[in-house]
Enzyme design. Structure first.
Site, PDB file in Angstrom:
ATOM      1  N   LYS A  49       5.348  44.170  -5.572  1.00 55.91           N
ATOM      2  CA  LYS A  49       5.840  45.494  -5.149  1.00 55.91           C
ATOM      3  C   LYS A  49       5.022  45.970  -3.951  1.00 55.91           C
ATOM      4  O   LYS A  49       3.804  45.771  -3.914  1.00 55.91           O
ATOM      5  CB  LYS A  49       5.721  46.471  -6.325  1.00 55.91           C
ATOM      6  CG  LYS A  49       6.346  47.838  -6.071  1.00 55.91           C
ATOM      7  CD  LYS A  49       6.271  48.703  -7.341  1.00 55.91           C
ATOM      8  CE  LYS A  49       6.912  50.065  -7.145  1.00 55.91           C
ATOM      9  NZ  LYS A  49       6.858  50.887  -8.375  1.00 55.91           N
ATOM     10  N   SER A 124      11.159  53.015  -9.742  1.00 54.58           N
ATOM     11  CA  SER A 124      10.969  52.707  -8.344  1.00 54.58           C
ATOM     12  C   SER A 124      10.796  51.219  -8.042  1.00 54.58           C
ATOM     13  O   SER A 124      10.918  50.818  -6.880  1.00 54.58           O
ATOM     14  CB  SER A 124       9.750  53.457  -7.806  1.00 54.58           C
ATOM     15  OG  SER A 124       8.582  53.018  -8.468  1.00 54.58           O
ATOM     16  N   SER A 148       8.920  53.253 -13.973  1.00 57.15           N
ATOM     17  CA  SER A 148       9.329  52.455 -12.812  1.00 57.15           C
ATOM     18  C   SER A 148       9.337  50.947 -12.985  1.00 57.15           C
ATOM     19  O   SER A 148       9.837  50.242 -12.106  1.00 57.15           O
ATOM     20  CB  SER A 148       8.449  52.788 -11.616  1.00 57.15           C
ATOM     21  OG  SER A 148       8.934  53.943 -11.008  1.00 57.15           O
TER      22      SER A 148
HETATM   23  N1  GLN Z   1      11.196  58.131 -11.800  1.00 58.20           N
HETATM   24  C1  GLN Z   1       9.878  58.597 -12.023  1.00 58.20           C
HETATM   25  C2  GLN Z   1       9.403  59.372 -10.845  1.00 58.20           C
HETATM   26  O1  GLN Z   1      10.133  59.475  -9.938  1.00 58.20           O
HETATM   27  C3  GLN Z   1       8.949  57.468 -12.328  1.00 58.20           C
HETATM   28  C4  GLN Z   1       8.538  56.708 -11.131  1.00 58.20           C
HETATM   29  C5  GLN Z   1       7.477  55.680 -11.427  1.00 58.20           C
HETATM   30  O2  GLN Z   1       7.261  55.279 -12.567  1.00 58.20           O
HETATM   31  N2  GLN Z   1       6.760  55.295 -10.385  1.00 58.20           N
HETATM   32  O3  GLN Z   1       8.328  59.881 -10.781  1.00 58.20           O
END
Ligand code: GLN
Length: 447
Positions: A49, A124, A148
């Site tokens: 990532k 994400s 995410s």
């Molecule tokens: N969707 C969540 C957020 O936008 C989690 C994102 C994540 O785990 N990085 O914060």
């Protein structure tokens, strides 16, 4: 695509050839899952990532503000995987600074879901999950602050695991919300996820929140025949749509048939999960992202003085969702609102954790949806609140610091995968992986 387990038995030359093949396939694919093809080390290529630092690689968190930034050091997770026959290959697309649930906020444009290219892959870590699902990565690393890893894994029909907070070093991970962030594996199956988790975990003096607990090897003792007590949170399920409820009911039957004991529970604090998370995560994000000012990292905007430099760089460099969160985070931390929002949210976080711990007095694992629906269409989520609400099943696990694993259990009528998660007590990854291996065997998911 060969599994990680199989790949680890292959020769150096075979892995070089595989890397060439992966790059060609990824470049020809319309998914936009990779944002770079750098490689580092020798061994089985693992997709990384774009918020995890590999020394001398560009690392951008899919943001304009970090264009041109080169990592001066290496994340401990990368050093660890290199010590276990793997290497870093390719940078995966993601939501900008890991803020999002769809990978649509990336500076590089959205990633598409291989099960339906008009759908989002989740986020994400959407690039990581889409690439593993499409057979253009053997396995990948993602990061999970509020879902995410697990949610894109669920949307793409692959396995994604979030370790206990403190299990995997955060050294070299671009910080979003430091008290919630964890790096973890996205893989084709539970065994591969365990191999990757085993490789990256462990105490690290460079991360002050890294746990100095014993790190038993999971994969060599993985037991799909384990019999466990699994709790269902009955008042938690009604918000999920019919595709998810159907897959959930079938999975419960499959788990019973595999010899597990099911117990029924309720949780009172779930209604506070989203508010608590979006106060704490944005407060931490606002603080962490203050360092991107045009002086030390990435792009530098035209300016006549220092104040204008900060202003212009941040205005031009950050995307809309990131700006929204910086504003929200600074608001909840500002004097006058700090006690009402930030301190209150910290207290509620403890209540959420206590409620999970009470359930683990009577159960080994909790089974829960990962998301309230299958992957939505690209461009179909119009308001930030709508997106935040879709995190309802994943964020409490980060607030409580628990380990959890998402695995595919079924497909809906349109062929879109449904994933469910198992959640375990803190530092009980052994039971988590055994339960997941058993569930994988019991549900017989067809790719
Ligand atoms: N969707 C969540 C957020 O936008 C989690 C994102 C994540 O785990 N990085 O914060």
């Amino acid at each position: 695509m060969i599994t990680l387990k199989e790949a680890l038995t292959k020769s150096k030359e075979e892995m070089v050839a595989l890397r060439v093949e992966l790059e060609a396939k990824a470049k020809a694919s319309e998914l936009n899952a990779y944002v770079g093809f750098e490689s580092s080390g020798e061994g089985v290529p693992i997709l990384i990532k774009d918020n995890i630092q590999v020394k001398d690689w560009s690392v951008t968190s899919a943001s304009k503000i970090l264009q041109g930034y080169i990592a001066p050091y290496e994340a401990t997770a990368i050093t660890n995987l290199k010590a276990h026959g793997m290497m870093a290959f390719g940078r995966a697309n993601m939501d900008e600074f890991a803020m999002g649930s769809t990978t649509e906020s990336s500076f590089y444009g959205p990633t598409k879901n291989p099960h339906g290219t008009d759908r989002v892959p989740g986020g994400s870590s959407g690039g990581s999950a889409a690439a593993v699902a499409a057979g253009i990565a053997i396995a990948a690393l993602g990061s999970d602050t509020g879902g995410s890893i697990r949610q894109p894994a669920a949307y793409c029909g692959v396995v994604g695991m979030k370790p206990t907070y403190g299990r995997v070093s955060r050294f070299g991970l671009a910080a979003y919300a430091s008290s919630l962030d964890q790096i973890g594996p996205i893989a084709q199956n539970v065994e591969d996820a365990a191999i990757l988790y085993d490789a990256i975990k462990g105490h690290d003096a460079k991360d002050s929140t890294s746990a100095a607990f014993e790190n038993e090897d999971i994969v060599s003792t993985l037991n799909p025949d384990v019999k466990l007590t699994i709790a269902l949170i009955d008042n938690y399920i009604s918000e999920a749509d019919s595709d998810i409820q159907k897959a959930y009911a079938q999975t419960v039957e499959a788990l019973k048939a595999a010899g597990h004991t099911i117990v029924h529970k309720n949780m009172q604090n779930t209604k506070y999960d989203i508010a608590t998370y979006y106060i704490l995560a944005t407060a931490e994000a606002a603080t962490n992202l203050a360092r991107f000012d045009g002086v030390r990292y990435g792009i530098r905007a035209e300016a006549k003085n220092t104040e204008e430099l900060f202003y212009n760089t941040r205005s031009e460099g950050f995307g809309e969702e990131v700006k929204r969160r910086i504003l929200l985070g600074n608001f909840v931390l500002s004097s006058g609102y700090y006690d009402a929002y930030y301190v209150k949210a910290q207290k509620v976080r403890h209540l959420i954790r206590d409620e999970f711990n009470a359930i683990f007095e009577e159960a080994d694992l909790i089974l829960s949806p990962v998301a309230p629906s299958v992957a939505p269409k690209i461009g179909s989520i119009h308001s930030p609140l709508e997106m935040y609400k879709s995190d309802m099943y994943t964020i409490a696990i980060n607030l409580a610091g628990l380990p959890a694993i998402s695995l595919p259990v079924a497909k809906n009528e349109e062929g879109m995968p449904v994933g469910l998660q198992l959640i375990a007590k803190a530092f009980n990854e052994k039971t988590l992986f055994d339960g997941a291996a058993s569930m994988e065997k019991a549900v017989k998911y067809q790719k």
